[in-house]
Design a protein around this motif. Structure first.
Motif, short mmCIF file in Angstrom:
data_model
loop_
_atom_site.label_atom_id
_atom_site.label_comp_id
_atom_site.label_asym_id
_atom_site.label_seq_id
_atom_site.Cartn_x
_atom_site.Cartn_y
_atom_site.Cartn_z
N LYS A 322 0.98 -1.24 -0.06
CA LYS A 322 -0.09 0.09 -0.02
C LYS A 322 0.95 1.27 -0.03
O LYS A 322 1.96 1.28 0.55
CB LYS A 322 -0.95 0.26 1.16
N VAL A 330 -2.22 5.38 8.08
CA VAL A 330 -4.07 5.31 7.68
C VAL A 330 -4.79 5.82 8.82
O VAL A 330 -5.90 6.61 8.40
CB VAL A 330 -4.13 3.87 7.18
N ASP A 535 -3.93 1.43 -2.70
CA ASP A 535 -4.69 2.48 -2.27
C ASP A 535 -4.46 3.70 -3.26
O ASP A 535 -4.79 4.90 -3.05
CB ASP A 535 -4.31 2.91 -0.85
N SER A 594 -14.12 1.42 6.97
CA SER A 594 -12.59 1.50 6.73
C SER A 594 -11.76 0.92 8.06
O SER A 594 -10.82 0.21 8.14
CB SER A 594 -11.91 2.81 6.01
N ALA A 644 -7.68 -3.61 3.85
CA ALA A 644 -7.52 -2.44 2.36
C ALA A 644 -8.79 -2.06 2.14
O ALA A 644 -8.83 -1.13 0.95
CB ALA A 644 -7.17 -3.40 1.21
N TYR A 646 -10.05 0.83 3.40
CA TYR A 646 -9.79 2.01 3.26
C TYR A 646 -9.20 2.61 2.04
O TYR A 646 -9.18 3.76 1.58
CB TYR A 646 -8.66 2.53 4.65
N CYS A 647 -8.78 1.58 1.07
CA CYS A 647 -8.05 2.06 -0.07
C CYS A 647 -8.88 2.98 -1.04
O CYS A 647 -8.48 3.85 -1.59
CB CYS A 647 -7.59 0.96 -0.93
N TRP A 650 -8.82 6.54 0.52
CA TRP A 650 -7.30 6.96 0.46
C TRP A 650 -7.16 7.33 -1.30
O TRP A 650 -6.82 8.42 -1.33
CB TRP A 650 -6.37 5.75 0.75
N SER A 651 -7.69 6.72 -2.08
CA SER A 651 -7.42 7.16 -3.45
C SER A 651 -8.25 8.56 -3.84
O SER A 651 -7.84 9.35 -4.49
CB SER A 651 -8.13 6.12 -4.44
#
Length: 722
Positions: A322, A330, A535, A594, A644, A646-647, A650-651
C-alpha cells in the motif's frame, strides 16, 4: 463475480502529528488452482497487431490459453536453470520473462474483454476456466525460488538503479516474501496448510452470504407503495416483468434493495427489508447460515499467515503493498477526516429529522428511514431530477468533449480507426497519438451500450476498463485496452443520453485507462496499472471525475440534445450541492467500515465487541443490538479487500489533492497546461515504475493532505496546523 487480478497492487506538512512516513515498495500475489489443458495450436492475433475478434470462439480461447500457459511454465523453468549463474538478471531473467508474458497477456485480455462485452461468446464458466489457468501460469515466476534469489542478488550487487529497475526488483522480492519463499521447514508446511484452509473458509463464507441474500423475499401487492418507484426498479421487482403490474418482490440483491430503501414510502416495509439485510448470516434466523465462527476462523488464519511471514499483524502484512505504508499513517488520516465529518453528521441528521417531521413522520429517525428521507430532502432542496439532466448529456458530445479535454491537457490526439475487428458492431476503435509522433503510441476499444443478456451488469457500476496488453520495450508492443459500458442505446433516432452519474463513470474509467495508455515504462511488469499500490490504483480515475464539476468543462460536455443549449447555471450549482448533501453522514459510514476492517485484522477482540466499541464514535443513531453487518461483509472477508477497504477513500483523498493543483493554477499565475503536462509526466507516465508517494511529491512538491477532499465535500477543515 471473480476479480480479474489479485493486484498488490501521506501526509505530513505542518501538522501537529505527521500523517505519513513511507519506507516500503510493493507488488502483488497470485495463487490459483490448476485446470485441464488443451495443447492445440492457436493464435488470436491479426497481422495488424490487434486481436482477431471476428472468428474468436470459446474453443480457440481455451486452446490458446492452455498452450500458452504450458509454454509459459516451461519458459519459467528454463529461466530458473540459468538463474544461479546469471551475470545480468535484467538481460538473462527479466527480459525473457517479459517475452513470455506477451502472448499469454493478450489472450487473457481478449477473454476478459469478451466476458464483459459479449458474455454469450464467453460465458462465466468458460471465462473462469481460462482466468484460473492463466493466473496459475503467471504465478509460477513469483513462486520460483531461483528467480526470487536472483532478484535479491541483483539488488545487492547493483547500486545505481533507475526507479523502474528498482521497482522491478522490489516487486519480485516482495512477491517471493509474500509467497513464503524464504520460509523453510515446518513453517513452510504450516503456511501451505493455513492458505489452503483459509481459501476453503473464504469460499464457505461467500456461499453462505449468497444463500442468505437470495433466501429473503417479501411481496408487495399494494400499487400505492410502488407509485413513486422508478420504472426500472418497479419492472425489476415485478414478478410479471411489468412495471405497472404486480405483485412486486422485495429482495436483498443490491439492484433491488438499495433503490427500494430510497423510494418505498411504507416504513414497515423498509424496516422489514433492513432487518433482513443487516441480520444476514447472524443465526437469529437460520442457524445453518451463521458465519460468525467462519469470520473468526478467517481472522485467526490470516493472523497466523502474517506471523509465519514475519509480520506482527495481517494489517502490517497488507501495508507492504500500500502507498500508505503503515497502519499508523492510515489511522491518522481516517481520524483527521472524522474530526470534520462527525460534527457535520450531527447537524445533517438534526436537519433531516426536522424535514421528516414537517412531512408527517412523528417518530425519531431510524436506520431504515435514512435512505428514504435523504432522497426526499435532496429532491426538495435542489429539485434534482436525473432524467431531466440526462437530456443535456448526449453521448457523442460528451465523448468528443472528453477527448478534447485530454488532448488539450496531455498533448495527445485520439483518432477513430475504421475497419478494425470488434466483438460487436457498436464497438469503435481509437488510436492514441502523441504530439511528437506520427504513429500511435496506444489504442483502445470503446463499447458504450447496454445489450440485454450480452453484458455483465453489476448494480451501481456501469463501466469497465480492461487492460488487454501492456507496453513492453522488449517485445516492442504498445498498450491496448477496452472500455466497456452499459449506457442506454439510441432509440428511434434519438441519441444515447447519459445521466450525470454515467457521465462521471465515463470520465472515471477513461481517466483510469490513461494511466495504462500513456505509460512510458519499459517493463510490462511495472508499466501503467501494473504494480500500482492498491490505495493508489484508483487515483487517476478519480482525478478525471473532478473535471465534470469544473464549470468550463461541464459547459463543454453539456448541450441539450434538441437545442444544444448548455446545462443551466443553477443546475450546475446544484450538482455541487447534491455532491455535498449529507456528506458528513456518508463520509462517516466509509470511515467506520474502513476502520472496522483494520481493527478486525489487527486485534483479537471479538467482532461484535469491536462493533459496539466503535459504533458511537462514527454514528449518530444508536446501534441496533440485532445488527450483524460484519457477518455478510464479503468484500473484506471472502473477497480481496481484507485490511484494504480504506483504499477507496485514500484514493479519493489523493485524487482531490492532485486536482486542487489545477484549481490553484487557474486561480493563480501558473499555466494550467503546465500542470497537465506535469500530471502526465508523473502519474500517467510512471504508473507502477515508481512508488506513488514519490510520484505525488514530484507532482505536488509535498506530501498529500486531506484538505482538498474535505473542501470538495463542503466539510470544515478541523486540522490544526502549526
Amino acid at each position: 463475480m471473480a476479480s480479474f487480478i489479485l493486484r498488490r497492487n501521506i501526509v505530513s506538512r505542518h501538522f501537529k502529528k505527521p500523517f505519513y512516513q513511507n519506507k516500503r515498495n510493493a507488488g502483488y500475489v497470485v495463487l490459483i488452482p490448476e485446470i485441464g489443458e488443451d495443447a492445440e495450436k492457436n493464435t488470436l492475433l491479426l497481422d495488424n497487431g490487434l486481436p482477431e475478434f471476428n472468428d474468436v470462439t470459446i474453443e480457440k480461447c481455451i486452446a490458446s490459453i492452455s498452450k500458452q500457459s504450458m509454454e509459459y511454465e516451461s519458459g519459467v523453468r528454463e529461466v530458473e536453470q540459468s538463474a544461479a549463474e546469471c551475470k545480468n538478471a535484467f538481460v538473462e531473467i527479466f527480459q525473457p520473462l517479459e517475452k513470455l508474458d506477451s502472448q499469454l497477456e493478450l489472450t487473457w485480455g481478449v477473454t476478459k474483454t469478451l466476458y464483459l462485452g459479449n458474455s454469450s461468446l464467453m460465458p462465466t464458466k468458460s471465462y473462469l476456466q481460462i482466468h484460473e489457468r492463466a493466473h496459475k501460469a503467471r504465478s509460477s515466476k513469483f513462486t520460483s525460488i531461483p528467480i526470487f534469489q536472483a532478484a535479491v542478488n541483483e539488488k545487492n550487487r547493483l547500486k545505481d538503479l533507475t526507479d523502474e529497475e528498482q521497482r522491478l526488483l522490489d516487486k519480485y522480492i516482495l512477491e517471493g516474501k509474500l509467497n513464503g519463499l524464504d520460509v523453510k521447514g515446518v513453517n513452510r508446511e504450516r503456511l501451505n496448510s493455513v492458505l489452503t484452509t483459509l481459501q476453503k473458509e473464504r469460499n464457505l463464507f461467500r456461499e453462505k452470504v449468497n444463500f442468505a441474500t437470495k433466501a429473503f423475499k417479501s411481496t408487495i401487492s399494494d400499487e400505492e407503495l410502488v407509485k413513486e418507484f422508478p420504472e426500472s426498479l418497479a419492472k425489476s421487482m415485478s414478478v410479471n416483468n411489468d412495471a405497472s403490474k404486480g405483485p412486486w418482490l422485495v429482495t436483498l440483491q443490491p439492484h433491488i434493495y438499495e433503490p427500494f430503501m430510497q423510494y418505498c414510502p411504507d416504513r414497515t416495509q423498509r424496516w422489514n427489508a433492513w432487518q433482513g439485510y443487516v441480520q444476514r448470516c447472524s443465526g437469529y434466523g437460520n442457524k445453518e447460515l451463521e458465519t460468525s465462527t467462519i469470520l473468526e476462523n478467517i481472522r485467526s488464519l490470516r493472523q497466523e499467515q502474517a506471523t509465519i511471514l514475519g509480520f506482527d499483524t495481517y494489517v502490517d502484512m497488507s501495508m507492504e503493498t500500500k502507498m500508505a505504508g503503515s497502519i499508523e499513517n492510515v489511522k491518522n488520516i481516517l481520524d483527521s477526516l472524522l474530526e470534520s465529518a462527525r460534527p457535520m453528521q450531527d447537524i445533517e441528521m438534526a436537519a433531516l429529522q426536522t424535514f421528516a417531521n414537517e412531512r408527517g413522520l412523528n417518530k425519531k429517525l431510524e436506520h431504515w428511514d435514512i435512505p428514504y428521507w435523504q432522497r426526499k430532502q435532496k429532491w426538495s432542496m435542489y429539485n434534482f431530477d436525473e432524467d431531466k439532466i440526462r437530456e443535456y448529456f448526449p453521448l457523442p458530445r460528451v465523448v468528443n468533449s472528453l477527448f478534447n479535454l485530454c488532448s488539450t491537457l496531455f498533448k495527445i490526439q485520439i483518432v477513430e480507426r475504421s475497419n478494425v475487428q470488434t466483438w460487436h458492431k457498436d464497438v469503435k476503435f481509437y488510436d492514441v497519438f502523441d504530439e511528437s509522433s506520427n504513429s500511435p503510441i496506444a489504442g483502445f476499444y470503446f463499447d458504450p451500450y447496454a445489450r440485454q443478456n450480452d453484458k455483465i451488469r453489476i448494480y451501481d457500476d456501469a463501466g469497465w476498463h480492461v487492460s488487454i496488453r501492456n507496453k513492453c520495450a522488449v517485445t516492442s508492443t504498445q498498450p491496448l485496452s477496452a472500455l466497456i459500458f452499459n449506457f442506454q442505446a439510441p432509440v428511434d433516432g434519438k441519441q444515447s443520453l447519459l445521466s450525470f452519474k454515467e457521465v462521471t463513470i465515463l470520465f472515471q474509467r477513461f481517466g483510469h485507462s490513461l494511466r495504462h495508455l500513456l505509460t512510458k515504462a519499459n517493463y510490462s511488469e511495472v508499466a501503467g496499472l501494473s504494480n500500482v499500490e492498491w490505495d493508489a490504483a484508483e487515483v487517476c480515475g478519480h482525478v478525471m471525475t473532478h473535471w465534470v464539476y469544473d464549470p468550463h468543462t461541464i459547459h463543454a460536455i453539456s448541450g441539450h440534445y434538441n437545442t444544444e443549449e448548455p446545462l443551466p447555471d443553477d443546475i450546475v450549482q446544484n450538482l455541487h450541492n447534491v455532491r455535498r448533501h449529507m456528506s458528513g453522514y456518508e463520509l462517516c459510514q466509509e470511515l467506520y467500515l474502513s476502520r472496522l476492517d483494520l481493527e478486525l485484522y489487527s486485534t483479537k477482540t471479538f467482532w461484535r465487541d469491536l462493533v459496539r466499541q466503535m459504533w458511537p464514535k462514527y454514528n449518530v443513531l444508536p446501534f441496533d443490538k440485532y445488527d450483524s453487518h460484519p457477518l455478510s461483509f464479503t468484500k473484506i472477508v471472502s473477497e480481496d479487500w481484507g485490511a484494504a477497504y480504506y483504499c477507496h477513500l485514500w484514493s479519493k483523498m489523493i485524487a482531490a489533492d492532485i486536482f486542487s493543483a489545477f484549481d490553484e493554477a487557474r486561480q493563480g499565475d501558473e499555466d494550467i497546461l503546465a500542470v497537465g503536462r506535469r500530471y502526465r509526466d508523473t502519474f500517467l507516465a510512471t504508473g507502477g515504475a515508481c512508488h506513488p508517494s514519490e510520484v505525488f511529491r514530484r507532482f505536488r512538491g509535498r506530501d498529500p493532505s486531506p484538505h482538498a477532499l474535505l473542501k470538495n465535500l463542503g466539510l470544515p477543515k478541523n486540522i490544526v496546523e502549526e
